[in-house]
Design a protein around this motif. Sequence first.
Motif, PDB file in Angstrom:
ATOM      1  N   CYS A  34       4.842  -8.884  -7.963  1.00 49.50           N
ATOM      2  CA  CYS A  34       4.923  -8.931  -6.757  1.00 49.50           C
ATOM      3  C   CYS A  34       4.727 -10.809  -6.498  1.00 49.50           C
ATOM      4  O   CYS A  34       3.898 -11.284  -7.860  1.00 49.50           O
ATOM      5  CB  CYS A  34       3.193  -8.512  -6.771  1.00 49.50           C
ATOM      6  N   GLU A  36       3.505 -12.446  -4.970  1.00 45.74           N
ATOM      7  CA  GLU A  36       2.865 -13.416  -4.118  1.00 45.74           C
ATOM      8  C   GLU A  36       1.133 -13.482  -4.672  1.00 45.74           C
ATOM      9  O   GLU A  36       0.637 -14.233  -5.246  1.00 45.74           O
ATOM     10  CB  GLU A  36       2.178 -12.564  -2.918  1.00 45.74           C
ATOM     11  N   CYS A  37       0.507 -11.740  -5.772  1.00 45.10           N
ATOM     12  CA  CYS A  37      -0.316 -12.641  -6.736  1.00 45.10           C
ATOM     13  C   CYS A  37      -0.040 -12.006  -7.720  1.00 45.10           C
ATOM     14  O   CYS A  37      -0.347 -12.178  -8.894  1.00 45.10           O
ATOM     15  CB  CYS A  37      -1.105 -11.382  -6.220  1.00 45.10           C
TER      16      CYS A  37
END
Length: 334
Positions: A34, A36-37
């Motif tokens: 991921c 994003e994180c």
Amino acid sequence: MELLSQNCPLCGSPQVKPHDRYETQNGTRTIYHCFECDTYFSETFATPIAGLRTPLSRIIEILKARSEGMGLNAVVRTFNVSKKTVIDWEERLGGLKPVLMLYALLDQFLQLVIEGDELYTKVNKNVPPELSEGWTIVLMDRASRFLWELHCGQKEQQLFEQAIKVLVQVIEQTQDLSLFTDGERRYGNLLFEICHELVRDGKPGRPPKRLPKGIRVRLKNKGAKKRVGRPRKKYQAPVPEHPQTNSEVPEHEIHANQIEGLNASMRRRNSAFRRRANTYAKSRQHLQRTLDVFWVVHNFVRVHLTTKVVPAVKLGIMETGLSWSGLFSIRYAL
Ligand SMILES: [Zn+2]
């Protein structure tokens, strides 16, 4: 909310790309990253098959046999698998119930007719029915056969309260809802207790309590029941309804006949409802485990014999039913 979403299970971001692949006894699996994180997760993360080594095809074959009515001991003998393992798989599958329920409750419904009834089977020792934990409350949508509630225990207030709490969640998503039951008055009484409204009618004094607008409860009193005192009407509206609710219900619609049909199906497909031994299910927890699996498979996977449609599809909450392998790729939390 997507049941089979490939979004990041931690932050929900769709910014997810395959990162690596690894071999298991079950074939190749993908690790995702991921952006994003910045976490990495396996495709089976938080799904019912996370950490399982047995090939999925074998798990499905065995659980399918169970959900077609094969008893636990018979499955153990036929497939040469341990009882503990089968129970573990069933717990994993039944564990999807909360997330599937959440998914179902995201929808809005114009009109539902819910039948309420209690099914009975023996649990553990032979005790009189009033002490038995083998009562299962069923709340079923009549048109789609979707089971909103399927919970077992002793036939006491708590079991009915739990069912009514589920019903209240359904009511919040539904404009017009009828609850039809046979005989048992607790459904209506508890519903009234939990979700009545005060209806101001311009008259002095406290405004009267009524069920919310669009909600009606009807019960069919069983004729054979002998009771002391004034005889009861065969069809009744046991609790007061909102003045703007259309209260006309043809008497022939007040029944729980579809649940009678479900009862037959349960006896075919859930061995805890069928064995002719003294003990049908070992304990309430064991019975509930089989009921949770039944709930998941009945609502989301199996094409209903009469309607020819998977209940969740007929109810309008999904376009096609889930496959068994699809079930096993749903994450417990979405
Ligand atoms: Zn993330």
